[in-house]
Write a protein that holds these residues in place. Sequence first.
Motif, PDB file in Angstrom:
ATOM      1  N   VAL A   1       0.854  -1.183   0.000  1.00  0.00           N
ATOM      2  CA  VAL A   1       0.000   0.000   0.000  1.00  0.00           C
ATOM      3  C   VAL A   1       0.894   1.238   0.000  1.00  0.00           C
ATOM      4  CG1 VAL A   1      -0.138   0.141   2.525  1.00  0.00           C
ATOM      5  CG2 VAL A   1      -1.996   1.107   1.138  1.00  0.00           C
ATOM      6  N   MET A   2       0.392   2.303  -0.589  1.00  0.00           N
ATOM      7  CA  MET A   2       1.064   3.601  -0.558  1.00  0.00           C
ATOM      8  C   MET A   2       0.164   4.598   0.166  1.00  0.00           C
ATOM      9  SD  MET A   2       3.434   5.894  -1.432  1.00  0.00           S
ATOM     10  CE  MET A   2       4.417   5.556  -2.906  1.00  0.00           C
ATOM     11  N   ILE A   3       0.737   5.352   1.102  1.00  0.00           N
ATOM     12  CA  ILE A   3       0.044   6.490   1.708  1.00  0.00           C
ATOM     13  C   ILE A   3       0.537   7.734   0.988  1.00  0.00           C
ATOM     14  CG2 ILE A   3      -0.377   7.813   3.812  1.00  0.00           C
ATOM     15  CD1 ILE A   3       0.363   5.327   5.422  1.00  0.00           C
ATOM     16  N   SER A   4      -0.373   8.495   0.421  1.00  0.00           N
ATOM     17  CA  SER A   4       0.032   9.649  -0.379  1.00  0.00           C
ATOM     18  C   SER A   4      -0.944  10.793  -0.203  1.00  0.00           C
ATOM     19  CB  SER A   4       0.112   9.266  -1.860  1.00  0.00           C
ATOM     20  OG  SER A   4       0.387  10.392  -2.678  1.00  0.00           O
ATOM     21  N   MET A   5      -0.462  11.980  -0.461  1.00  0.00           N
ATOM     22  CA  MET A   5      -1.328  13.137  -0.550  1.00  0.00           C
ATOM     23  C   MET A   5      -1.993  13.146  -1.934  1.00  0.00           C
ATOM     24  SD  MET A   5      -0.501  14.231   2.442  1.00  0.00           S
ATOM     25  CE  MET A   5      -0.025  12.558   2.876  1.00  0.00           C
ATOM     26  N   ASP A   6      -2.779  14.160  -2.214  1.00  0.00           N
ATOM     27  CA  ASP A   6      -3.288  14.386  -3.568  1.00  0.00           C
ATOM     28  C   ASP A   6      -2.114  14.946  -4.371  1.00  0.00           C
ATOM     29  OD1 ASP A   6      -4.563  15.214  -5.886  1.00  0.00           O
ATOM     30  OD2 ASP A   6      -5.566  16.926  -4.947  1.00  0.00           O
ATOM     31  N   SER A   7      -1.252  14.045  -4.839  1.00  0.00           N
ATOM     32  CA  SER A   7       0.008  14.468  -5.447  1.00  0.00           C
ATOM     33  C   SER A   7       0.434  13.489  -6.528  1.00  0.00           C
ATOM     34  CB  SER A   7       1.108  14.547  -4.377  1.00  0.00           C
ATOM     35  OG  SER A   7       1.426  13.244  -3.907  1.00  0.00           O
ATOM     36  N   GLY A   8       1.562  13.782  -7.145  1.00  0.00           N
ATOM     37  CA  GLY A   8       2.063  12.927  -8.219  1.00  0.00           C
ATOM     38  C   GLY A   8       2.310  11.504  -7.790  1.00  0.00           C
ATOM     39  N   ASN A   9       2.751  11.290  -6.548  1.00  0.00           N
ATOM     40  CA  ASN A   9       3.037   9.931  -6.095  1.00  0.00           C
ATOM     41  C   ASN A   9       1.795   9.059  -6.046  1.00  0.00           C
ATOM     42  OD1 ASN A   9       5.956   9.544  -5.469  1.00  0.00           O
ATOM     43  ND2 ASN A   9       5.628  11.382  -4.252  1.00  0.00           N
ATOM     44  N   MET A  10       0.648   9.658  -5.790  1.00  0.00           N
ATOM     45  CA  MET A  10      -0.603   8.907  -5.849  1.00  0.00           C
ATOM     46  C   MET A  10      -0.794   8.329  -7.250  1.00  0.00           C
ATOM     47  SD  MET A  10      -4.535  10.248  -5.260  1.00  0.00           S
ATOM     48  CE  MET A  10      -4.351  11.628  -6.416  1.00  0.00           C
ATOM     49  N   HIS A  11      -0.496   9.116  -8.255  1.00  0.00           N
ATOM     50  CA  HIS A  11      -0.689   8.678  -9.636  1.00  0.00           C
ATOM     51  C   HIS A  11       0.399   7.695 -10.074  1.00  0.00           C
ATOM     52  CE1 HIS A  11      -3.960  11.428 -10.055  1.00  0.00           C
ATOM     53  NE2 HIS A  11      -3.213  12.430  -9.633  1.00  0.00           N
ATOM     54  N   LEU A  12       1.616   7.879  -9.606  1.00  0.00           N
ATOM     55  CA  LEU A  12       2.690   6.958  -9.967  1.00  0.00           C
ATOM     56  C   LEU A  12       2.420   5.574  -9.393  1.00  0.00           C
ATOM     57  CD1 LEU A  12       5.817   9.252  -9.463  1.00  0.00           C
ATOM     58  CD2 LEU A  12       4.593   8.743 -11.588  1.00  0.00           C
ATOM     59  N   ALA A  13       2.018   5.509  -8.130  1.00  0.00           N
ATOM     60  CA  ALA A  13       1.711   4.217  -7.514  1.00  0.00           C
ATOM     61  C   ALA A  13       0.519   3.554  -8.196  1.00  0.00           C
ATOM     62  CB  ALA A  13       1.439   4.396  -6.027  1.00  0.00           C
ATOM     63  N   SER A  14      -0.431   4.362  -8.638  1.00  0.00           N
ATOM     64  CA  SER A  14      -1.615   3.818  -9.307  1.00  0.00           C
ATOM     65  C   SER A  14      -1.257   3.161 -10.633  1.00  0.00           C
ATOM     66  CB  SER A  14      -2.641   4.940  -9.545  1.00  0.00           C
ATOM     67  OG  SER A  14      -3.071   5.506  -8.328  1.00  0.00           O
ATOM     68  N   LEU A  15      -0.219   3.673 -11.299  1.00  0.00           N
ATOM     69  CA  LEU A  15       0.182   3.121 -12.597  1.00  0.00           C
ATOM     70  C   LEU A  15       0.709   1.697 -12.486  1.00  0.00           C
ATOM     71  CD1 LEU A  15       1.984   6.158 -14.283  1.00  0.00           C
ATOM     72  CD2 LEU A  15      -0.316   5.283 -14.769  1.00  0.00           C
ATOM     73  N   VAL A  16       1.169   1.316 -11.284  1.00  0.00           N
ATOM     74  CA  VAL A  16       1.658  -0.048 -11.089  1.00  0.00           C
ATOM     75  C   VAL A  16       0.673  -0.854 -10.244  1.00  0.00           C
ATOM     76  CG1 VAL A  16       4.089   0.467 -11.467  1.00  0.00           C
ATOM     77  CG2 VAL A  16       3.118   0.754  -9.176  1.00  0.00           C
ATOM     78  N   ASN A  17      -0.564  -0.351 -10.170  1.00  0.00           N
ATOM     79  CA  ASN A  17      -1.667  -1.091  -9.555  1.00  0.00           C
ATOM     80  C   ASN A  17      -1.464  -1.335  -8.056  1.00  0.00           C
ATOM     81  OD1 ASN A  17      -4.240  -2.188  -9.919  1.00  0.00           O
ATOM     82  ND2 ASN A  17      -3.459  -4.260 -10.195  1.00  0.00           N
TER      83      ASN A  17
END
Length: 345
Positions: free
Chosen positions: A259-275
């Motif tokens: 799991v990734m804990i992220s703000m509303d930020s680029g890292n949220m989207h990067l982690a999402s790209l690898v499911n």
Amino acid sequence: MAKILVIRFSALGDVAMTIPVIASFANKFPEHQITILSRSSFSPLLDISLPCNVKLKGVDLKSNYKGIKGITKLYKELKNEHFDFVADLHDVLRSKYLRFLFWLNGYKTAHIDKDRKGKKELARAKGKKLVQLKSSFERYQDVFKKLGFEFDLSFESIMTDTIRARFLNSEAYQKRENERWIGIAPFAAHRGKIYPIEKQEEVIRQLSQDSNIHIFLFGGGQLEKQILNKWETMGGNITSMAGKLSLDKEVLFMNKLDVMISMDSGNMHLASLVNTPVVSIWGATHPFAGFMGWNQPYSNAIQIDMQCRPCSIFGNKPCIYGDYRCMSSIPEKMIVEKVNSIIYK
């Protein structure tokens, strides 16, 4: 065969959000060639994320193509590539002018509808219309539809066996049996999108008490590295990843997280790209604006309902109360419990 120019200059999170759409398009139409006009620094991410019929043309808008003269110069270079369509996924002054030059010379163009009216109504101080707006993925897809291309958003993840073998087999970090890996990306571009540092530190302290958990911290700039390095000393199961991996390897490493804990930020989207599941924390902004990560469920969004929320689409407005209570009111326990419900389900 058609040649399509896709324009999206910045930012990292927004460029990452184009990937599920462009990949879906490219896989549906392998006979077409797509050129993405963006920052050269995004090349590592795009290279590992997109099919072979997609390439990047990196540009520096602060030097080589600065101002009207620079964009005009850029147009003259691009027209020599004989594109058939121009898809503007940015719709800012630079892209508008570039798009106009193409349109003026007979090219078929289309641009994103950002629904500024809907977003203004969502974030206004009084009489908010708190409704779900179209996602950025849908808005990007609509641009291609305007150009005559119908396709489904079929993207799942950038991870393939080839990518795994190329980047991950030699990775120094190896997960122990029954060990859970948690990523934490505590920073964002604006204060209204950052969970208070002292509260985030408490989240880390609580999670790190579990000997089956290893925490990996993600961040960039010098001040961020200092904070992450300090947190790293809180326990032997906490590791700062700041400056240790290139962008592409960092994204692929996120695939190993539970799991990734992220703000509303680029890292949220990067982690999402690898499911990877993302527990996203929202303050001044709101998922209803359409910026949730790819395939991330709303049940994983941490937020407190307040009459003043959202006050901003991008989180860049100062808090009217001065204390950013939309973030400071979120209990650490809420985040910890959500993370545990994911990793121990």
